[in-house]
Design a protein around this motif. Structure first.
Motif, mmCIF file in Angstrom:
data_model
loop_
_atom_site.group_PDB
_atom_site.id
_atom_site.type_symbol
_atom_site.label_atom_id
_atom_site.label_comp_id
_atom_site.label_asym_id
_atom_site.label_seq_id
_atom_site.Cartn_x
_atom_site.Cartn_y
_atom_site.Cartn_z
ATOM 1 N N THR A 1 14.025 40.647 -17.645
ATOM 2 C CA THR A 1 14.809 39.537 -17.128
ATOM 3 C C THR A 1 14.051 38.961 -15.931
ATOM 4 O O THR A 1 13.569 39.709 -15.081
ATOM 5 N N MET A 2 13.961 37.661 -15.891
ATOM 6 C CA MET A 2 13.249 37.007 -14.794
ATOM 7 C C MET A 2 14.210 36.149 -13.984
ATOM 8 O O MET A 2 15.132 35.535 -14.527
ATOM 9 N N SER A 3 13.984 36.139 -12.688
ATOM 10 C CA SER A 3 14.882 35.408 -11.793
ATOM 11 C C SER A 3 14.084 34.665 -10.737
ATOM 12 O O SER A 3 12.931 35.006 -10.452
ATOM 13 N N LYS A 45 11.139 37.030 -9.462
ATOM 14 C CA LYS A 45 11.425 38.460 -9.589
ATOM 15 C C LYS A 45 11.538 38.841 -11.056
ATOM 16 O O LYS A 45 12.158 38.133 -11.844
ATOM 17 N N GLY A 46 10.963 39.978 -11.391
ATOM 18 C CA GLY A 46 11.126 40.543 -12.715
ATOM 19 C C GLY A 46 11.880 41.851 -12.618
ATOM 20 O O GLY A 46 11.625 42.654 -11.722
ATOM 21 N N ILE A 47 12.830 42.078 -13.517
ATOM 22 C CA ILE A 47 13.622 43.295 -13.464
ATOM 23 C C ILE A 47 13.861 43.835 -14.872
ATOM 24 O O ILE A 47 14.144 43.072 -15.807
ATOM 25 N N ARG A 48 13.721 45.136 -14.989
ATOM 26 C CA ARG A 48 14.075 45.841 -16.215
ATOM 27 C C ARG A 48 14.453 47.256 -15.828
ATOM 28 O O ARG A 48 13.614 48.016 -15.351
ATOM 29 N N GLN A 79 -2.298 46.467 -12.720
ATOM 30 C CA GLN A 79 -1.735 46.016 -11.449
ATOM 31 C C GLN A 79 -0.745 44.875 -11.704
ATOM 32 O O GLN A 79 -1.091 43.863 -12.286
ATOM 33 N N VAL A 80 0.490 45.087 -11.249
ATOM 34 C CA VAL A 80 1.522 44.076 -11.445
ATOM 35 C C VAL A 80 1.312 42.919 -10.471
ATOM 36 O O VAL A 80 1.071 43.129 -9.281
ATOM 37 N N SER A 102 15.170 50.155 -13.777
ATOM 38 C CA SER A 102 14.882 50.464 -12.370
ATOM 39 C C SER A 102 13.610 49.803 -11.856
ATOM 40 O O SER A 102 13.232 49.986 -10.703
ATOM 41 N N HIS A 103 12.953 49.034 -12.695
ATOM 42 C CA HIS A 103 11.700 48.394 -12.308
ATOM 43 C C HIS A 103 11.974 46.991 -11.772
ATOM 44 O O HIS A 103 12.575 46.167 -12.454
ATOM 45 N N ASN A 104 11.544 46.746 -10.545
ATOM 46 C CA ASN A 104 11.706 45.448 -9.894
ATOM 47 C C ASN A 104 10.365 44.996 -9.348
ATOM 48 O O ASN A 104 9.709 45.748 -8.624
ATOM 49 N N TYR A 105 9.977 43.786 -9.695
ATOM 50 C CA TYR A 105 8.723 43.238 -9.194
ATOM 51 C C TYR A 105 9.001 41.887 -8.545
ATOM 52 O O TYR A 105 9.736 41.065 -9.113
#
Length: 116
Positions: free
Chosen positions: A33-35, A97-100, A1-2, A102-105
């Protein structure tokens, strides 16, 4: 679970400092990548700062350059945002936010209020 869980928000006087932290779990943090984003009442969500997966490059919104610093610890799966010289216009909910590809959390957000 993210999960992305932000902490460190609160009420601070103009000119003060806060340090936000985001703890990540459930995905390979070091590959993302984290934002940090923020959203003020009645405004669109905006990018504040970002850092590459290895932590070797950062970028900032013009409005926070020289005042905010983003950093990450891939061993601890955390990304921080050090905010100095805070202004009333920095008041917003801050999101991690985490992105890689097409994955965005997204995290749930933490409130930052800058007021005297």
């Amino acid at each position: 679970q993210v999960q992305l869980v932000e902490s460190g928000g609160g009420l601070v006087q103009p000119g003060g400092s806060l340090r936000l932290s985001c703890a990540a779990s459930g995905f390979t943090f070091s590959m993302y990548t984290m934002s940090w984003y923020r959203q003020a009442p009645g405004k669109e969500r905006e990018l504040v700062a970002a850092i590459t997966s290895a932590g070797d490059s950062t970028n900032y919104a013009d409005s926070v350059k020289g005042r905010f610093t983003i950093s990450r610890d891939n061993a601890k799966n955390t990304v921080d945002l050090q905010m100095n010289s805070l202004k009333p216009e920095d008041t917003a909910v801050y999101y991690c936010k985490g992105i890689r590809f097409s994955h965005n959390y997204w995290g749930q957000g933490t409130q930052v209020t800058v007021s005297s």
